[in-house]
Motif scaffolding. Structure first.
Motif, mmCIF file in Angstrom:
data_model
loop_
_atom_site.group_PDB
_atom_site.id
_atom_site.type_symbol
_atom_site.label_atom_id
_atom_site.label_comp_id
_atom_site.label_asym_id
_atom_site.label_seq_id
_atom_site.Cartn_x
_atom_site.Cartn_y
_atom_site.Cartn_z
ATOM 1 N N LEU A 110 -1.917 -1.450 18.568
ATOM 2 C CA LEU A 110 -2.788 -0.285 18.464
ATOM 3 C C LEU A 110 -3.623 -0.347 17.195
ATOM 4 C CD1 LEU A 110 -0.252 2.516 19.466
ATOM 5 C CD2 LEU A 110 -2.209 1.737 20.805
ATOM 6 N N GLY A 111 -4.863 0.090 17.306
ATOM 7 C CA GLY A 111 -5.732 0.293 16.160
ATOM 8 C C GLY A 111 -5.829 1.792 15.913
ATOM 9 N N MET A 112 -6.664 2.183 14.984
ATOM 10 C CA MET A 112 -6.791 3.606 14.643
ATOM 11 C C MET A 112 -7.242 4.425 15.854
ATOM 12 S SD MET A 112 -6.196 5.351 11.842
ATOM 13 C CE MET A 112 -6.528 4.332 10.431
ATOM 14 N N ALA A 113 -8.289 3.987 16.534
ATOM 15 C CA ALA A 113 -8.818 4.737 17.677
ATOM 16 C C ALA A 113 -7.854 4.716 18.849
ATOM 17 C CB ALA A 113 -10.175 4.185 18.093
ATOM 18 N N SER A 114 -7.296 3.545 19.157
ATOM 19 C CA SER A 114 -6.394 3.464 20.310
ATOM 20 C C SER A 114 -5.092 4.222 20.055
ATOM 21 C CB SER A 114 -6.118 2.006 20.701
ATOM 22 O OG SER A 114 -5.582 1.276 19.628
ATOM 23 N N MET A 115 -4.663 4.304 18.793
ATOM 24 C CA MET A 115 -3.470 5.082 18.493
ATOM 25 C C MET A 115 -3.727 6.566 18.712
ATOM 26 S SD MET A 115 -1.094 5.279 15.147
ATOM 27 C CE MET A 115 -0.698 3.567 15.370
ATOM 28 N N PRO B 295 -5.794 8.345 4.734
ATOM 29 C CA PRO B 295 -5.950 6.901 4.868
ATOM 30 C C PRO B 295 -4.918 6.087 4.090
ATOM 31 C CG PRO B 295 -7.917 7.900 3.887
ATOM 32 C CD PRO B 295 -6.963 9.007 4.210
ATOM 33 N N ARG B 296 -4.346 6.665 3.037
ATOM 34 C CA ARG B 296 -3.326 5.948 2.269
ATOM 35 C C ARG B 296 -2.072 5.707 3.103
ATOM 36 N NH1 ARG B 296 -1.919 9.558 -2.400
ATOM 37 N NH2 ARG B 296 -1.746 10.919 -0.601
ATOM 38 N N MET B 297 -1.825 6.578 4.079
ATOM 39 C CA MET B 297 -0.689 6.409 4.987
ATOM 40 C C MET B 297 -1.126 5.847 6.331
ATOM 41 S SD MET B 297 2.034 9.508 4.376
ATOM 42 C CE MET B 297 1.212 10.641 5.428
ATOM 43 N N ALA B 298 -2.255 6.309 6.842
ATOM 44 C CA ALA B 298 -2.694 5.925 8.189
ATOM 45 C C ALA B 298 -2.969 4.438 8.311
ATOM 46 C CB ALA B 298 -3.936 6.726 8.576
ATOM 47 N N THR C 169 9.497 13.693 16.080
ATOM 48 C CA THR C 169 9.609 14.227 14.720
ATOM 49 C C THR C 169 8.495 13.590 13.901
ATOM 50 O OG1 THR C 169 12.018 14.291 14.976
ATOM 51 C CG2 THR C 169 11.163 14.496 12.742
ATOM 52 N N GLY C 170 7.906 14.374 13.016
ATOM 53 C CA GLY C 170 6.845 13.867 12.148
ATOM 54 C C GLY C 170 5.510 14.495 12.505
ATOM 55 N N ASP C 171 4.663 14.622 11.516
ATOM 56 C CA ASP C 171 3.360 15.252 11.684
ATOM 57 C C ASP C 171 2.279 14.178 11.776
ATOM 58 O OD1 ASP C 171 1.018 16.726 11.582
ATOM 59 O OD2 ASP C 171 1.648 17.960 9.883
ATOM 60 N N PHE C 172 2.024 13.697 12.997
ATOM 61 C CA PHE C 172 1.039 12.656 13.223
ATOM 62 C C PHE C 172 -0.332 13.085 12.708
ATOM 63 C CE2 PHE C 172 -2.378 10.878 15.849
ATOM 64 C CZ PHE C 172 -2.201 9.529 15.581
ATOM 65 N N LYS D 134 0.829 -1.217 0.000
ATOM 66 C CA LYS D 134 0.000 0.000 0.000
ATOM 67 C C LYS D 134 0.859 1.261 0.000
ATOM 68 C CE LYS D 134 -4.000 -1.926 -0.141
ATOM 69 N NZ LYS D 134 -4.773 -1.863 -1.369
ATOM 70 N N LEU D 135 1.986 1.223 0.726
ATOM 71 C CA LEU D 135 2.866 2.400 0.742
ATOM 72 C C LEU D 135 3.628 2.546 -0.573
ATOM 73 C CD1 LEU D 135 4.088 2.260 4.436
ATOM 74 C CD2 LEU D 135 2.450 3.865 3.422
ATOM 75 N N ALA D 136 3.899 1.433 -1.254
ATOM 76 C CA ALA D 136 4.542 1.498 -2.569
ATOM 77 C C ALA D 136 3.632 2.195 -3.568
ATOM 78 C CB ALA D 136 4.908 0.090 -3.050
ATOM 79 N N GLU D 137 2.319 1.970 -3.439
ATOM 80 C CA GLU D 137 1.356 2.596 -4.351
ATOM 81 C C GLU D 137 1.410 4.114 -4.304
ATOM 82 O OE1 GLU D 137 -2.547 1.071 -3.440
ATOM 83 O OE2 GLU D 137 -1.978 -0.990 -3.962
#
Length: 134
Positions: free
Chosen positions: A87-92, A115-118, A105-108, A26-29
């Motif tokens: 962790l899932g999306m909500a727990s993260m 969603p392509r990154m998350a 470092t990084g923009d959470f 998915k990240l390669a895409e």
């Protein structure tokens, strides 16, 4: 079992990452390239490093002063808890809000809204759980 974020552990994560279509694929895409560091709150520097080029991890191991795009930190007890129950999306989001997971470092916020990154990012925590650690 490898020590969390050690050279051996990071290379096991590299193998899991590159074998995961849901993460690497998915990240390669989206041609995702980034240098990611992990470590413990309160330490002056991260412990492990993970270099991704076009979705694929091309280098992993001990942190040696590299410039990073992402630097994630948490207490060891939280990392260990997340290895057992990734962790899932909500727990993260909750872990970041409560300060249990810190991005030095990084923009959470920007990443989690894409969603392509998350989605692959959240799935990478399950890869960590597959490795375990001490």
């Amino acid at each position: 079992m490898a020590v969390l974020f050690s050279d051996d552990w990071m290379n096991q994560l590299k193998d899991e990452w590159n074998g995961s279509e849901e993460v690497r694929g998915k990240l390669a895409e989206i041609n995702f390239s980034s240098t990611i560091a992990c470590g413990f709150k309160g330490d002056g520097t991260p412990t492990g490093i993970f270099v991704v080029e076009n979705g694929e991890c091309v280098k992993a191991g001990d942190y040696n002063g590299e410039s990073v795009d992402w630097d994630m930190r948490a207490d060891k007890k939280n990392w260990m808890k997340w290895l057992d129950k990734p962790l899932g999306m909500a727990s993260m989001g909750m872990a970041v809000t409560m300060g249990k997971l810190k991005f030095e470092t990084g923009d959470f916020g920007a990443m989690i809204k894409d969603p392509r990154m998350a989605t692959p990012f959240v799935k990478s925590f399950a890869l960590m759980g597959a490795i375990g650690g001490e």
